[in-house]
Design a protein around this motif. Structure first.
Motif, short mmCIF file in Angstrom:
data_model
loop_
_atom_site.label_atom_id
_atom_site.label_comp_id
_atom_site.label_asym_id
_atom_site.label_seq_id
_atom_site.Cartn_x
_atom_site.Cartn_y
_atom_site.Cartn_z
N HIS A 14 29.49 35.37 31.99
CA HIS A 14 30.00 34.16 32.84
C HIS A 14 29.40 34.11 34.44
N CYS A 15 29.58 35.33 34.52
CA CYS A 15 29.32 35.75 36.00
C CYS A 15 29.09 37.19 36.15
N ASP A 16 27.64 37.32 35.42
CA ASP A 16 27.59 38.68 34.71
C ASP A 16 28.06 39.76 34.86
N ILE A 17 27.82 40.63 33.89
CA ILE A 17 28.79 41.60 33.55
C ILE A 17 28.54 43.14 34.33
N ARG A 18 29.54 43.10 34.88
CA ARG A 18 29.93 44.20 35.64
C ARG A 18 31.42 44.95 35.38
N PHE A 19 32.33 43.99 34.95
CA PHE A 19 33.60 44.30 34.86
C PHE A 19 34.03 43.77 33.34
N VAL A 20 35.14 44.71 32.61
CA VAL A 20 36.15 44.27 31.93
C VAL A 20 37.52 44.47 31.57
N ARG A 21 37.99 43.84 31.09
CA ARG A 21 39.84 44.55 31.28
C ARG A 21 39.89 44.35 29.33
N HIS A 81 33.53 52.44 32.44
CA HIS A 81 34.08 53.61 32.75
C HIS A 81 35.48 53.08 33.81
N PRO A 82 36.94 53.53 33.56
CA PRO A 82 37.62 53.16 34.01
C PRO A 82 37.64 52.94 35.36
N THR A 83 37.94 51.78 36.09
CA THR A 83 38.25 51.55 37.17
C THR A 83 39.33 51.26 38.21
N THR A 84 39.81 51.88 39.46
CA THR A 84 40.64 51.22 39.99
C THR A 84 40.70 50.48 40.72
N ALA A 85 39.73 49.57 41.26
CA ALA A 85 38.76 48.77 41.05
C ALA A 85 39.33 47.32 41.58
N GLU A 86 39.61 46.07 41.79
CA GLU A 86 39.87 44.81 42.30
C GLU A 86 39.09 44.24 41.60
N ILE A 87 38.82 43.97 40.02
CA ILE A 87 38.44 43.40 39.67
C ILE A 87 38.16 41.39 39.75
N PRO A 88 36.98 40.79 40.69
CA PRO A 88 37.21 39.48 41.46
C PRO A 88 37.27 38.30 40.50
N LEU A 89 37.74 37.66 41.21
CA LEU A 89 37.87 36.14 40.07
C LEU A 89 36.84 35.47 39.23
N CYS A 90 35.79 35.49 39.80
CA CYS A 90 34.65 35.66 38.15
C CYS A 90 34.14 36.51 38.02
N ALA A 91 34.12 37.70 37.40
CA ALA A 91 33.84 39.07 36.71
C ALA A 91 33.75 39.16 35.63
#
Length: 130
Positions: free
Chosen positions: A51-58, A120-130
């Motif tokens: 919904h808010c683009d494809i940038r992150f996944v958990r 790839h794994p990240t330590t970035a904080e995933i934004p509310l809408c991601a």
């Protein structure tokens, strides 16, 4: 006091155009057939939140970042000519190795890109809408 802060946070999320509560940030596995194991990699049906683009996944409790970001893809019409939108796209999540996930869209589900997304794994904080 905590209730007020929660209400403000939810209100900000909805005002920003997000129609899902914060718990939706984590994509949820598809509840279809059991995962398919191959000699190359583990693979399972998966619904990717776009919904808010494809940038992150958990995935499996780990935050992952896309190698390349994509806008929310256009859904292909179904057999009756209509398109359904729920903020997710269907496909398979492939665990290539401990540092690489590959999401492959189901054939005919989207028009154009992405056919696949590498994470790839990240330590970035995933934004509310991601």
């Amino acid at each position: 006091m905590r209730v007020r802060y929660f209400a403000i946070a939810v209100g900000v999320a909805f005002a920003a155009g997000c129609t899902q509560p914060p718990a939706v940030v984590e994509s949820i596995p598809w509840t279809g057939p059991a995962p398919v194991l191959t000699t190359e990699a583990k693979s399972a049906p998966f619904r990717l939140y776009t919904h808010c683009d494809i940038r992150f996944v958990r995935y499996n409790g780990q935050a992952w970042a896309a190698e390349r970001e994509y806008p929310d893809p256009t859904r292909a019409p179904g057999p009756d000519g209509s398109t359904a939108y729920d903020g997710y796209i269907s496909g398979r999540m492939v665990e290539v190795d401990e540092r690489t996930l590959r999401f492959v869209t189901d054939p005919g589900f989207v028009i154009g890109e992405p056919a696949e997304v590498v994470f790839h794994p990240t330590t970035a904080e995933i934004p509310l809408c991601a």
